[in-house]
Enzyme design. Structure first.
Site, mmCIF file in Angstrom:
data_model
loop_
_atom_site.group_PDB
_atom_site.id
_atom_site.type_symbol
_atom_site.label_atom_id
_atom_site.label_comp_id
_atom_site.label_asym_id
_atom_site.label_seq_id
_atom_site.Cartn_x
_atom_site.Cartn_y
_atom_site.Cartn_z
ATOM 1 N N CYS A 147 -10.098 -5.302 0.379
ATOM 2 C CA CYS A 147 -11.236 -4.366 0.365
ATOM 3 C C CYS A 147 -11.980 -4.794 -0.855
ATOM 4 C CB CYS A 147 -10.978 -2.864 0.737
ATOM 5 S SG CYS A 147 -10.436 -2.281 -0.893
ATOM 6 N N GLU A 186 0.361 5.139 0.519
ATOM 7 C CA GLU A 186 -0.570 6.320 0.865
ATOM 8 C C GLU A 186 -0.236 7.731 0.370
ATOM 9 O OE1 GLU A 186 -0.880 5.662 5.341
ATOM 10 O OE2 GLU A 186 -2.148 3.671 4.920
ATOM 11 N N GLU A 192 -3.017 -4.797 -2.854
ATOM 12 C CA GLU A 192 -3.417 -5.580 -3.952
ATOM 13 C C GLU A 192 -3.381 -4.866 -5.355
ATOM 14 O OE1 GLU A 192 -4.689 -4.962 -0.859
ATOM 15 O OE2 GLU A 192 -5.539 -6.652 -0.230
ATOM 16 N N ASN A 208 1.042 -1.080 -0.100
ATOM 17 C CA ASN A 208 -0.171 -0.103 0.017
ATOM 18 C C ASN A 208 0.786 1.324 0.147
ATOM 19 O OD1 ASN A 208 0.760 -0.730 2.669
ATOM 20 N ND2 ASN A 208 -1.008 0.371 3.417
ATOM 21 N N CYS A 266 -10.610 -3.478 -4.207
ATOM 22 C CA CYS A 266 -9.490 -4.555 -4.658
ATOM 23 C C CYS A 266 -10.007 -5.907 -4.977
ATOM 24 C CB CYS A 266 -8.539 -4.842 -3.384
ATOM 25 S SG CYS A 266 -7.379 -3.370 -3.101
ATOM 26 N N CYS A 296 -4.168 0.683 -2.358
ATOM 27 C CA CYS A 296 -3.664 -0.548 -1.626
ATOM 28 C C CYS A 296 -2.816 -1.522 -2.327
ATOM 29 C CB CYS A 296 -5.440 -1.440 -1.627
ATOM 30 S SG CYS A 296 -6.730 -0.476 -0.633
HETATM 31 N N1 THU Z 1 -5.093 -1.593 2.421
HETATM 32 C C1 THU Z 1 -4.635 -2.427 1.475
HETATM 33 O O1 THU Z 1 -3.560 -2.198 1.231
HETATM 34 N N2 THU Z 1 -5.208 -3.346 1.006
HETATM 35 C C2 THU Z 1 -6.710 -3.744 1.494
HETATM 36 O O2 THU Z 1 -7.409 -4.507 0.902
HETATM 37 C C3 THU Z 1 -7.219 -2.767 2.714
HETATM 38 C C4 THU Z 1 -6.482 -1.576 3.138
HETATM 39 C C5 THU Z 1 -4.479 -0.486 2.964
HETATM 40 C C6 THU Z 1 -5.190 0.888 2.639
HETATM 41 C C7 THU Z 1 -4.409 1.813 3.684
HETATM 42 O O3 THU Z 1 -3.018 2.238 3.172
HETATM 43 C C8 THU Z 1 -4.288 0.920 4.948
HETATM 44 O O4 THU Z 1 -4.313 -0.327 4.567
HETATM 45 C C9 THU Z 1 -5.341 1.167 5.845
HETATM 46 O O5 THU Z 1 -6.558 1.084 5.429
#
Ligand code: THU
Length: 157
Positions: free
Chosen positions: A112, A63, A74, A61, A115, A72
């Site tokens: 999520c 940000e 994925e 991920n 994804c 994310c």
């Molecule tokens: N996140 C992912 O990388 N994958 C997911 O399927 C859910 C959430 C990340 C997004 C964000 O940077 C952090 O996790 C907290 O939500």
């Protein structure tokens, strides 16, 4: 009236029960969490996708100060995988995460909704099921396909 139950077939296994290929993919997804950029949530996610050409593509991920602009793990992995090797089919994806305490999460983190929808696109392109491995600290969840994680998915009309 007709009632239908849509089941999610989930296997819970220990790391030792995985095949060598699955272990390698889980290891690569765990390593990818250390390349996550998560200064806001401090939740570090890693994804590793095994492709039909033998390559493994990892993502984490990423940000951003403008929160919705982040991505994310994925999606960073699947978009890069298809951008780099558009002819290759997705075979398996492994996902790992470390929490705010920096430890790998006890309960596997599941992708999520966005994804799941993104990954489903590449499962459809592959023309076969793409196994999903969700790795927790101890328990590892194995799902037979992305579709099993997203029943009644949106599909092109
Ligand atoms: N996140 C992912 O990388 N994958 C997911 O399927 C859910 C959430 C990340 C997004 C964000 O940077 C952090 O996790 C907290 O939500």
């Amino acid at each position: 009236m007709k009632e239908v139950n849509l089941n999610v077939p989930l296997k819970i296994v220990a790391y030792e029960e995985l095949s060598d290929k699955q272990k390698d993919l889980v290891n690569q997804s765990r390593e990818a969490t250390f390349r996550s950029y998560a200064p806001y949530s401090h939740f570090k996610v890693g994804a590793a996708i095994a492709l039909s050409n033998g390559e493994v593509i990892v993502g984490s991920n990423q940000e951003n100060a403008a929160f919705p602009s982040g991505t994310c793990a994925e999606r960073s992995a699947c978009y890069y995988a298809h951008a780099r090797y558009p002819e290759a089919k997705f075979e398996t994806i492994a996902i790992s995460a470390r929490g705010t305490d920096d430890e790998f999460v006890e309960n596997p983190a599941a992708p999520c909704g966005a994804c799941r929808q993104a990954l489903l696109e590449y499962e459809t392109l592959a023309g076969h099921d793409v196994q999903v491995i969700l790795a927790g600290k101890k328990d590892i969840y194995i799902l037979p396909s992305v579709k099993s994680l997203l029943p009644l998915a949106f599909v092109e009309f």
